[in-house]
Design a protein around this motif. Structure first.
Motif, mmCIF file in Angstrom:
data_model
loop_
_atom_site.group_PDB
_atom_site.id
_atom_site.type_symbol
_atom_site.label_atom_id
_atom_site.label_comp_id
_atom_site.label_asym_id
_atom_site.label_seq_id
_atom_site.Cartn_x
_atom_site.Cartn_y
_atom_site.Cartn_z
ATOM 1 N N THR A 183 16.436 -12.172 -0.648
ATOM 2 C CA THR A 183 16.400 -10.731 -0.920
ATOM 3 C C THR A 183 17.774 -10.197 -1.318
ATOM 4 O O THR A 183 18.794 -10.563 -0.723
ATOM 5 N N TYR B 70 5.578 -6.541 1.641
ATOM 6 C CA TYR B 70 6.786 -7.182 1.135
ATOM 7 C C TYR B 70 7.490 -7.855 2.307
ATOM 8 O O TYR B 70 7.529 -7.318 3.418
ATOM 9 N N ARG B 71 8.058 -9.016 2.037
ATOM 10 C CA ARG B 71 8.773 -9.739 3.094
ATOM 11 C C ARG B 71 10.225 -9.941 2.694
ATOM 12 O O ARG B 71 10.527 -10.459 1.606
ATOM 13 N N ILE B 72 11.127 -9.512 3.558
ATOM 14 C CA ILE B 72 12.551 -9.748 3.368
ATOM 15 C C ILE B 72 12.844 -11.203 3.730
ATOM 16 O O ILE B 72 12.455 -11.688 4.795
ATOM 17 N N THR B 73 13.529 -11.904 2.829
ATOM 18 C CA THR B 73 13.864 -13.314 3.034
ATOM 19 C C THR B 73 15.330 -13.545 2.699
ATOM 20 O O THR B 73 16.057 -12.609 2.306
ATOM 21 N N ALA B 74 15.741 -14.796 2.797
ATOM 22 C CA ALA B 74 17.120 -15.144 2.458
ATOM 23 C C ALA B 74 17.430 -14.883 0.998
ATOM 24 O O ALA B 74 18.599 -14.761 0.615
ATOM 25 N N THR C 258 18.716 -10.109 10.680
ATOM 26 C CA THR C 258 18.003 -11.067 9.828
ATOM 27 C C THR C 258 18.803 -12.344 9.616
ATOM 28 O O THR C 258 18.234 -13.420 9.388
ATOM 29 N N TYR D 78 20.552 -12.768 7.025
ATOM 30 C CA TYR D 78 20.586 -12.967 5.578
ATOM 31 C C TYR D 78 21.808 -12.292 4.969
ATOM 32 O O TYR D 78 22.312 -11.288 5.493
ATOM 33 N N GLY E 165 12.337 -12.693 13.326
ATOM 34 C CA GLY E 165 11.506 -12.116 12.266
ATOM 35 C C GLY E 165 10.039 -12.430 12.529
ATOM 36 O O GLY E 165 9.663 -12.658 13.681
ATOM 37 N N PRO E 166 9.158 -12.444 11.507
ATOM 38 C CA PRO E 166 9.425 -12.166 10.093
ATOM 39 C C PRO E 166 9.673 -10.686 9.843
ATOM 40 O O PRO E 166 9.303 -9.843 10.647
ATOM 41 N N TRP E 167 10.270 -10.396 8.665
ATOM 42 C CA TRP E 167 10.680 -9.036 8.325
ATOM 43 C C TRP E 167 9.801 -8.507 7.201
ATOM 44 O O TRP E 167 10.164 -8.573 6.029
ATOM 45 N N THR E 168 8.625 -8.016 7.571
ATOM 46 C CA THR E 168 7.665 -7.570 6.573
ATOM 47 C C THR E 168 7.509 -6.052 6.599
ATOM 48 O O THR E 168 7.595 -5.416 7.650
#
Length: 535
Positions: free
Chosen positions: A66, A60-64, A93, A95, A163-166
Motif C-alpha cells: 500500500t 479494501y485491504r491495507i498491505t505491505a 501495521t 508497513y 491485522g488484517p487491516w481491511t
C-alpha cells in the motif's frame, strides 16, 4: 454556573472507532461481542455519525504494498495530512506506506471542487483502494479520522499488530451540521502543560471537534504572559486551587499550542474572564483595585467575589493591553471575554464595562464571545453568547438569551447539566462537582441543540461546546476520565444531522470506541449505560 473541572486525555490519534455489528439489538444489556478480526467495521458505525452512508462492494485491504497517494499539484497542507495518516498507520501495521504521487490504488487524498463545504469529505472504499476527496484540507483531515474508525482498534497501538487491516466497501458523504464544535479546558484552576494541552487536542480532533476554548485567567491563576503587565503571569500565575505551584504559558508556549492545534484543524479560542473572576489580576496589581489595595492570591473554589474597578481609567488601559497582546498571538477569529458570575459588579457597571470592552476586541480584529450573561448588556454585532444554563434555568433568563438570538446574536450551547464535563456521572464519581446535577452519558447526548432553548431561532445556533472545569482535576488521566465517554457524544451533536441522533443506536457505536481508547491508553468511565464489548 459554569465552573469546575478540566479534561486532558491523551489521544494523539483516535477518531477511529471499531464499528461493531449493526444495530442496538445486536448487543446484550451488559456487553457486546467484538466482531471477528477478519470482518471490517461497517461504514455506519462511526462517531460522529456520517451524513450519508452507502455500503456495498468488497472491502479494501491495507498491505505491505500500500502507498499513500497525493496528486502532483497537492500543496503542503494536503501532504501534511497524508504524512499524518501514514504516521498513524505505520507503527501498528509495520508497513512502510510511502507517500507518492505515482501509481494507482492504495490510499489517496485529493482535493476537488464539489459541495463538500470547508470541512466535508467523501470517502470511497473499493478493492483497489480508498479515496478521500474534499474541497479543503480540513475535510481531508476529518476524512482521515473516519478512516481510522473503519480500521480495527489495534491500528492505534504503537507496536506491530497482526491485522488484517481491511476497510469495508462503500461510500461515505459527510459534512458538519454546525461550524462551531468546541471543547473548553480550564487551565486556571489547575495548570496544564503544553504537552497535556496537545494531548487533549489530539483527542478532540479524533471526533472532528474544531474549537479549543482555553480558559486562561480566573481568581486562582493567570496563565498567559503579557509583556506590558508582567506580574500577571509571574505572580498571578504562581498558584492554583489547593495552593500548588501553578504556572503559565510564555508567548512561545502559547504559539506552540496554536501551531499544533492548527495541524489538527482546531482553532484556539482564548478567554480572559472579566470583569469578575479576576482575583489573580487584582492580586498582581494594586492599582486595578478600586481601593488601591491588592488582595491576597486565592486558592479556593468560590466564585463571584472579585471585580475589576469599572470606573478607573487604568482598567481599560489594562484590558486594551491584554486584548492587544493576546489577539496578536491568536490567528483565530474569536476572543472570549467571559462575563459570567460578576456578582460583585453592579448591573449598571457591568453594562458600562461591556460597552467599553467589546469594541476593544473588534479594534484588534477579533469577534467577541462571552458567557450568556453578556446578553444582559448589549452584545456587539456578530458576537456569540455561550449559554451554560440548565434545563431548569428560569424562563426570564432563557428569554433574555433567546431575545438576543432573535436580534442577531449567535449562540454556542453548553448547558451545564448536559455537557459540562466536570459534572459527576453519579454520586460515587471520584472526581468532579455536582452543582448542576449528575450527568450520565445518556443525559449528555440525549438533547437537540436546534430546539434546546425556547424562543431562540434554530438559525441562531452556531454550535455546541463541552466545557471542562478543573477544580478537582490535576492530571491528564483526570481529564480523560471526565471527558470520555461524554465528549464524543457532544461532538456528534455538533457534527451529525439531527436525523441520525438516537440513543439506542448511538450507544452501540459508542461502545465500539472502548477498545480504541484502550489501544490509545485513554482512561475512561465505563458507564453501565453503554454495552461495552468484552474479551
Amino acid at each position: 454556573m459554569r465552573r469546575h473541572h478540566s479534561t486532558t486525555p491523551r489521544l494523539t490519534r483516535v477518531l477511529g472507532s471499531l464499528l461493531l455489528v449493526a444495530a442496538a439489538g445486536a448487543f446484550s444489556v451488559g456487553a457486546a461481542p467484538a466482531p471477528r478480526a477478519a470482518e471490517p467495521a461497517p461504514l455506519d458505525r462511526v462517531v460522529p455519525a456520517p451524513a450519508s452512508v452507502e455500503p456495498g462492494g468488497a472491502p479494501y485491504r491495507i498491505t505491505a504494498a500500500t502507498r499513500v497517494r497525493v496528486d502532483g499539484a497537492a500543496g503542503f497542507s494536503v501532504r501534511r495530512v497524508a504524512a499524518y495518516l501514514a504516521g498513524i498507520l505505520r507503527p501498528s501495521t509495520g508497513y512502510r506506506l510511502p507517500l507518492t504521487e505515482q501509481g494507482e490504488g492504495g490510499i489517496r487524498l485529493r482535493l476537488a471542487k464539489g459541495s463538500f463545504g470547508p470541512e466535508g469529505y467523501r470517502l470511497n472504499s473499493a478493492p483497489d483502494g480508498v479515496t478521500i476527496t474534499a474541497s479543503a484540507p480540513a475535510g481531508l483531515f476529518h476524512g482521515v479520522q473516519t478512516l481510522r474508525q473503519l480500521l480495527p482498534a489495534a491500528v492505534e497501538r504503537g507496536t506491530v499488530q497482526p491485522g488484517p487491516w481491511t476497510v469495508a466497501g462503500g461510500t461515505i458523504e459527510d459534512h458538519p451540521r454546525y461550524a462551531y464544535r468546541g471543547a473548553m479546558l480550564d487551565v486556571s484552576r489547575h495548570f496544564f502543560t503544553v504537552g497535556q494541552v496537545k494531548r487533549y487536542i489530539d483527542q478532540l480532533a479524533l471526533y472532528k471537534i474544531n474549537e479549543l476554548h482555553l480558559h486562561l485567567s480566573d481568581d486562582q491563576g493567570w496563565r498567559i504572559a503579557v509583556d506590558s503587565w508582567p506580574r500577571l503571569a509571574s505572580y498571578g500565575g504562581s498558584t492554583e486551587v489547593g495552593g500548588g505551584a501553578g504556572g503559565h504559558y510564555t508567548k512561545a508556549d502559547y504559539r506552540e499550542i496554536v501551531r499544533y492545534a492548527a495541524t489538527r484543524y482546531v482553532e484556539l479560542v482564548p478567554e480572559i474572564d472579566m470583569p469578575g473572576h479576576t482575583n489573580a489580576a487584582l492580586a498582581s496589581y494594586a492599582r486595578l483595585n478600586c481601593d488601591g489595595t491588592a488582595p491576597p492570591l486565592y486558592t479556593g473554589t468560590q466564585v463571584g467575589f472579585s471585580s475589576l474597578c469599572v470606573n478607573k481609567p487604568v482598567t481599560y488601559d489594562f484590558v486594551d493591553d491584554v486584548i492587544r497582546e493576546l489577539a496578536a498571538l491568536t490567528p483565530g477569529r474569536y476572543l472570549h471575554i467571559g462575563g459570567d458570575e460578576a456578582h460583585s459588579t453592579s448591573h449598571a457597571d457591568y453594562v458600562t464595562f461591556m460597552d467599553r470592552v467589546q469594541p476593544l476586541v473588534a479594534k484588534y480584529g477579533k469577534t467577541v464571545i462571552g458567557w450568556h450573561q453578556l446578553t444582559g448588556a448589549t452584545p456587539a454585532k456578530g458576537a456569540l453568547a455561550q449559554y451554560w444554563g440548565l434545563d431548569g434555568t428560569g424562563a426570564a433568563e432563557k428569554e433574555q438569551v433567546a431575545a438576543a438570538a432573535r436580534n442577531g446574536t449567535g449562540l454556542v450551547l453548553s448547558p451545564a447539566d448536559r455537557v459540562y464535563l466536570d459534572m459527576k456521572y453519579t454520586k460515587d464519581t471520584p472526581l468532579g462537582l455536582s452543582w448542576a446535577g449528575l450527568v450520565e452519558v445518556k443525559r449528555s447526548y440525549d438533547w437537540d441543540p436546534g430546539t434546546y432553548l425556547p424562543g431562540a431561532p434554530a438559525s441562531a445556533v452556531r454550535g455546541v461546546e463541552a466545557p471542562l472545569w478543573s477544580e478537582t482535576l490535576t492530571r491528564s488521566s483526570d481529564i480523560e476520565y471526565m471527558a470520555f465517554p461524554r465528549l464524543p457524544g457532544v461532538a456528534e451533536l455538533g457534527w451529525s444531522p439531527a436525523a441520525t441522533h438516537g440513543w439506542d443506536a448511538y450507544k452501540v457505536r459508542l461502545a465500539a470506541q472502548g477498545p480504541r481508547w484502550d489501544a490509545l491508553g485513554i482512561t475512561y468511565y465505563r458507564s453501565p449505560q453503554v454495552p461495552w464489548p468484552t474479551g
